[in-house]
Design a protein around this motif. Sequence first.
Motif, PDB file in Angstrom:
ATOM      1  N   CYS A  47       0.831  -1.207   0.000  1.00 30.21           N
ATOM      2  CA  CYS A  47       0.000   0.000   0.000  1.00 30.21           C
ATOM      3  C   CYS A  47       0.864   1.255   0.000  1.00 30.21           C
ATOM      4  CB  CYS A  47      -0.945   0.001   1.201  1.00 30.21           C
ATOM      5  SG  CYS A  47      -2.272  -1.206   1.082  1.00 30.21           S
ATOM      6  N   GLN A  48       1.968   1.230   0.743  1.00 29.34           N
ATOM      7  CA  GLN A  48       2.880   2.374   0.758  1.00 29.34           C
ATOM      8  C   GLN A  48       3.499   2.590  -0.619  1.00 29.34           C
ATOM      9  OE1 GLN A  48       5.574   1.330   3.899  1.00 29.34           O
ATOM     10  NE2 GLN A  48       4.252   2.154   5.503  1.00 29.34           N
ATOM     11  N   ARG A  50       2.199   1.632  -3.503  1.00 30.29           N
ATOM     12  CA  ARG A  50       1.119   2.112  -4.375  1.00 30.29           C
ATOM     13  C   ARG A  50       0.879   3.595  -4.188  1.00 30.29           C
ATOM     14  NH1 ARG A  50      -4.224   0.715  -2.063  1.00 30.29           N
ATOM     15  NH2 ARG A  50      -3.485   2.407  -0.768  1.00 30.29           N
ATOM     16  N   ASP A  51       0.826   4.031  -2.929  1.00 25.14           N
ATOM     17  CA  ASP A  51       0.574   5.444  -2.652  1.00 25.14           C
ATOM     18  C   ASP A  51       1.697   6.337  -3.171  1.00 25.14           C
ATOM     19  OD1 ASP A  51      -1.779   4.652  -1.468  1.00 25.14           O
ATOM     20  OD2 ASP A  51      -1.036   4.870   0.582  1.00 25.14           O
ATOM     21  N   ALA A  53       3.666   5.650  -5.747  1.00 25.28           N
ATOM     22  CA  ALA A  53       3.563   5.658  -7.205  1.00 25.28           C
ATOM     23  C   ALA A  53       2.383   6.518  -7.659  1.00 25.28           C
ATOM     24  CB  ALA A  53       3.417   4.228  -7.724  1.00 25.28           C
ATOM     25  N   TRP A  54       1.283   6.441  -6.939  1.00 28.27           N
ATOM     26  CA  TRP A  54       0.079   7.195  -7.304  1.00 28.27           C
ATOM     27  C   TRP A  54       0.364   8.696  -7.299  1.00 28.27           C
ATOM     28  CZ3 TRP A  54      -4.031   5.733  -9.722  1.00 28.27           C
ATOM     29  CH2 TRP A  54      -5.166   6.542  -9.732  1.00 28.27           C
ATOM     30  N   HIS A  55       1.255   9.120  -6.426  1.00 25.86           N
ATOM     31  CA  HIS A  55       1.629  10.537  -6.339  1.00 25.86           C
ATOM     32  C   HIS A  55       2.224  11.026  -7.667  1.00 25.86           C
ATOM     33  CE1 HIS A  55       3.134  14.268  -4.631  1.00 25.86           C
ATOM     34  NE2 HIS A  55       4.323  13.977  -5.101  1.00 25.86           N
ATOM     35  N   HIS A  56       2.844  10.138  -8.417  1.00 31.14           N
ATOM     36  CA  HIS A  56       3.497  10.488  -9.681  1.00 31.14           C
ATOM     37  C   HIS A  56       2.671  10.084 -10.905  1.00 31.14           C
ATOM     38  CE1 HIS A  56       7.157  11.602  -7.582  1.00 31.14           C
ATOM     39  NE2 HIS A  56       7.007  10.505  -6.860  1.00 31.14           N
ATOM     40  N   ALA A  57       1.466   9.629 -10.692  1.00 32.58           N
ATOM     41  CA  ALA A  57       0.633   9.129 -11.790  1.00 32.58           C
ATOM     42  C   ALA A  57       0.198  10.246 -12.729  1.00 32.58           C
ATOM     43  CB  ALA A  57      -0.601   8.425 -11.225  1.00 32.58           C
ATOM     44  N   THR A  58      -0.086   9.858 -13.969  1.00 26.22           N
ATOM     45  CA  THR A  58      -0.573  10.772 -14.997  1.00 26.22           C
ATOM     46  C   THR A  58      -1.916  10.255 -15.488  1.00 26.22           C
ATOM     47  OG1 THR A  58       1.683  11.225 -15.713  1.00 26.22           O
ATOM     48  CG2 THR A  58      -0.053  11.751 -17.265  1.00 26.22           C
ATOM     49  N   ARG A  59      -2.865  11.153 -15.657  1.00 24.36           N
ATOM     50  CA  ARG A  59      -4.164  10.741 -16.195  1.00 24.36           C
ATOM     51  C   ARG A  59      -3.987  10.196 -17.602  1.00 24.36           C
ATOM     52  NH1 ARG A  59      -8.561  12.249 -13.379  1.00 24.36           N
ATOM     53  NH2 ARG A  59      -8.282  13.808 -11.773  1.00 24.36           N
ATOM     54  N   THR A  60      -4.797   9.209 -17.964  1.00 25.99           N
ATOM     55  CA  THR A  60      -4.694   8.581 -19.277  1.00 25.99           C
ATOM     56  C   THR A  60      -4.841   9.596 -20.392  1.00 25.99           C
ATOM     57  OG1 THR A  60      -5.597   6.538 -18.354  1.00 25.99           O
ATOM     58  CG2 THR A  60      -5.659   6.763 -20.747  1.00 25.99           C
TER      59      THR A  60
END
Length: 71
Positions: A47-48, A50-51, A53-60
């Motif tokens: 979970c850590q 994932r969180d 990585a999610w901080h650096h995510a880009t919308r499709t």
Amino acid sequence: MRHGRVRHPAGRPSPPRSGIARFVFGEDDTTLGVVLNEDPAEVALACQVRDAAWHHATRTTDFAKAVASTG
């Protein structure tokens, strides 16, 4: 194997179970199977990750605009 909520004999639902699934791949990149893990320490670590990585995510849609189409 059934996952998720199960009913106790009294009819009350049990709390949801948490777990992670890891795919196992062979030398030729074929999927050999999946390993399920419900160890609380490993689930918390996943979970850590994932969180973070999610901080650096880009919308499709934003990604699609930034990458040249191949089709």
